[in-house]
Motif scaffolding. Structure first.
Motif, PDB file in Angstrom:
ATOM      1  N   ALA A 171    -105.053  35.715   2.208  1.00 13.52           N
ATOM      2  CA  ALA A 171    -105.094  36.590   1.031  1.00 13.52           C
ATOM      3  C   ALA A 171    -106.490  36.667   0.428  1.00 13.52           C
ATOM      4  N   ASN A 172    -107.411  35.861   0.950  1.00  7.59           N
ATOM      5  CA  ASN A 172    -108.767  35.813   0.398  1.00  7.59           C
ATOM      6  C   ASN A 172    -109.662  36.825   1.117  1.00  7.59           C
ATOM      7  N   GLY A 222    -105.244  40.338 -10.941  1.00  3.68           N
ATOM      8  CA  GLY A 222    -106.517  39.932 -10.353  1.00  3.68           C
ATOM      9  C   GLY A 222    -107.070  38.631 -10.889  1.00  3.68           C
ATOM     10  N   SER A 223    -106.229  37.819 -11.558  1.00  2.00           N
ATOM     11  CA  SER A 223    -106.733  36.555 -12.092  1.00  2.00           C
ATOM     12  C   SER A 223    -106.737  35.467 -11.024  1.00  2.00           C
ATOM     13  N   CYS A 224    -105.697  35.452 -10.194  1.00  2.00           N
ATOM     14  CA  CYS A 224    -105.568  34.386  -9.194  1.00  2.00           C
ATOM     15  C   CYS A 224    -106.083  34.832  -7.835  1.00  2.00           C
ATOM     16  N   HIS A 225    -105.883  36.101  -7.530  1.00  2.00           N
ATOM     17  CA  HIS A 225    -106.335  36.647  -6.251  1.00  2.00           C
ATOM     18  C   HIS A 225    -106.936  38.015  -6.509  1.00  2.00           C
ATOM     19  N   LEU A 226    -107.567  38.558  -5.480  1.00  2.00           N
ATOM     20  CA  LEU A 226    -108.070  39.924  -5.578  1.00  2.00           C
ATOM     21  C   LEU A 226    -106.904  40.842  -5.969  1.00  2.00           C
ATOM     22  N   ALA A 227    -107.139  41.736  -6.900  1.00  2.00           N
ATOM     23  CA  ALA A 227    -106.083  42.699  -7.259  1.00  2.00           C
ATOM     24  C   ALA A 227    -105.956  43.674  -6.087  1.00  2.00           C
ATOM     25  N   GLU A 265    -103.937  41.352 -14.862  1.00  2.64           N
ATOM     26  CA  GLU A 265    -102.741  40.566 -14.531  1.00  2.64           C
ATOM     27  C   GLU A 265    -102.606  40.296 -13.035  1.00  2.64           C
TER      28      GLU A 265
END
Lengths: 167, 140
Positions: free
Chosen positions: A151-152, A50-55, A48
């Motif tokens: 955030a990357n 970690g789908s869009c960004h690194l968890a 939940e």
């Protein structure tokens, strides 16, 4: 002290240099220890968060930050990341219990220095220590098409997903 | 049985259950539910269309968030290729032929339709749009 006539001075000096160099490297490697933030281990949280960004590692923020974040998933940095209440509650439990001022304390002491739980910052990238560590990264690198957002993490820290944030 | 073998067996079972022609799985059930809802909303509804689904997937709407005018903004232009989120995370291909484990969890499908339709269209998708889109991806 008088050295014996045939004392191998040059190899000895080289040896000293090598020892000094390893000591510096070792020191860095140890400092690198504070660049380790254990990655999310819970499969639900990994999915939940970690789908869009690194968890992001729970130890990177204090418990109060995670509580504040999980209370407003409808507006998650401008995106709707809302979840079913029971799922959100499970995730909040995990993040809070492993937060930087709870279970994850020994990994976070430097990153969270100067951060009071009362502030409950939401952005890891606004922590004073984070800002200091990244102050030399030029603007064009942040705007690079492989980076685009602070955030990357994995764009530069190739092992971030495993918890390592050394250069 | 060790966990690796178990996960292989599970993957095989999943792959079989979604690829087996004529065997109703969660994806077929979800499509049937969308069809019923589409029919209820529009009595003239005559089935889903992969062509409409493709248009929905590729059209630039610009009605939601500025970074995501279209589905392809994150998913990429090729449904069989991987996509990338604005935060740099890879998104597995949406085409069923490439990602056969997709679309077996109806709640997950609904979750992403809700979020992503809002981001691209500025509203939720209706049952016909969801069915069209799923039909398009199932054929890819």
């Amino acid at each position: 002290m008088k050295l014996p006539r045939n004392f191998p001075l040059r190899p000895f000096a080289l040896g000293l240099v090598a020892v000094a160099f390893s000591a510096i490297l070792f020191g860095r490697a140890q400092a690198g220890g504070s660049h380790y933030f254990p990655p999310v281990a819970d499969p639900l949280v990994k999915e939940e968060c970690g789908s869009c960004h690194l968890a992001f590692a729970p130890s990177m923020l204090p418990a109060s930050s995670w509580q504040r974040m999980m209370a407003n998933l409808k507006d998650h940095f401008g995106d709707d990341a809302s979840l079913e209440p029971d799922v959100a509650a499970k995730i909040a439990d995990y993040l809070v219990s492993n937060a930087g001022d709870r279970g994850g304390q020994r990994y976070s002491d430097k990153l969270l220095r100067g951060v009071s739980a009362g502030n409950a910052p939401l952005r890891i990238t606004e922590l004073p220590k984070w800002v200091r560590e990244h102050r030399k990264v030029p603007d064009w690198e942040w705007k690079h098409k492989e980076v685009r957002t602070r955030a990357n993490c994995t764009a530069c820290h190739v092992d971030a997903a495993k918890g390592y944030y050394d250069e | 049985m060790n966990p690796l073998t178990l996960s292989h067996v599970l993957a095989a079972v999943l792959a079989l259950s979604v690829s087996g022609a004529g065997i109703a799985g969660p994806r077929e059930d979800q499509l049937a539910a969308y069809a019923a809802a589409a029919k209820a909303a529009n009595p003239a509804f005559a089935g889903f269309s992969a062509a409409r689904g493709k248009t929905l997937h590729t059209q630039s709407f610009g009605l939601g968030k500025p970074d995501t005018p279209a589905c392809t903004s994150c998913h990429g232009n090729d449904p069989r290729g991987a996509g990338r989120t604005p935060a740099g995370k890879t998104v597995e291909a949406m085409a069923l032929s490439v990602s056969p484990t997709r679309y077996v969890d109806p709640a997950k499908v609904e979750k992403w339709f809700k979020r992503n339709c809002n981001e691209v269209l500025g509203r939720e998708c209706n049952a016909q749009e969801k069915g069209d889109w799923l039909t398009f991806m199932a054929g890819q």
